[in-house]
Scaffold this motif. Structure first.
Motif, PDB file in Angstrom:
ATOM      1  N   UNK A  87     -25.888   4.079  23.343  1.00 49.43           N
ATOM      2  CA  UNK A  87     -26.347   4.556  24.639  1.00 49.43           C
ATOM      3  C   UNK A  87     -25.348   4.176  25.731  1.00 49.43           C
ATOM      4  N   UNK A  88     -24.882   2.949  25.683  1.00 54.63           N
ATOM      5  CA  UNK A  88     -23.918   2.474  26.673  1.00 54.63           C
ATOM      6  C   UNK A  88     -22.618   3.271  26.591  1.00 54.63           C
ATOM      7  N   UNK A 140     -20.049   8.880  32.826  1.00 57.46           N
ATOM      8  CA  UNK A 140     -19.709   8.424  34.178  1.00 57.46           C
ATOM      9  C   UNK A 140     -18.198   8.427  34.396  1.00 57.46           C
ATOM     10  N   UNK A 141     -17.446   7.840  33.456  1.00 57.93           N
ATOM     11  CA  UNK A 141     -16.013   7.659  33.658  1.00 57.93           C
ATOM     12  C   UNK A 141     -15.169   8.791  33.100  1.00 57.93           C
ATOM     13  N   UNK A 142     -15.742   9.644  32.257  1.00 65.48           N
ATOM     14  CA  UNK A 142     -14.981  10.742  31.647  1.00 65.48           C
ATOM     15  C   UNK A 142     -14.300  11.634  32.673  1.00 65.48           C
TER      16      UNK A 142
END
Length: 111
Positions: free
Chosen positions: A83-84, A91-93
């Motif tokens: 999940x993380x 978020x960071x992609x």
């Protein structure tokens, strides 16, 4: 719908072995409402699904045997890790993709 009712609903849906029936209904103003009581004539309870299969396949068992000794993680730990990783990618992609694009543009300008 207040937050306490939503939390109770989530707990009911996640509780292992819970035998309560849950009905999905439409409220007076068209909102979705969940109830333990049938909404009207012909109401049928929702089919709730479990997070895990009742039995484990041979492939799942071999994967478990391979992952646990090396990672030392339980099912919950593996699920949390996955999940993380998914959330970090979400978020960071886009930021990483933008950074790569800028770096390519800078490299082109340097030539």
């Amino acid at each position: 719908m207040n937050a306490n009712f939503g939390m109770v609903l989530v707990l009911l849906l996640l509780a292992p072995g819970a035998s309560a029936q849950v009905y999905k209904c439409k409220g007076a103003s068209g909102e979705t409402v969940y109830s333990q009581d049938p909404c009207g004539a012909g109401s049928e309870p929702m089919k709730l699904r479990s997070n895990r299969a009742a039995s484990e396949s041979a492939g799942e068992a071999s994967n478990r045997a391979a992952v646990y000794p090396t990672a030392g993680m339980s099912d919950a730990g593996i699920a949390e890790r996955n999940s993380l990783q998914g959330e970090q990618a979400r978020i960071y992609g886009p930021l990483e993709a933008r950074t790569q694009a800028v770096n390519r543009q800078v490299a082109e300008l340097d030539r």
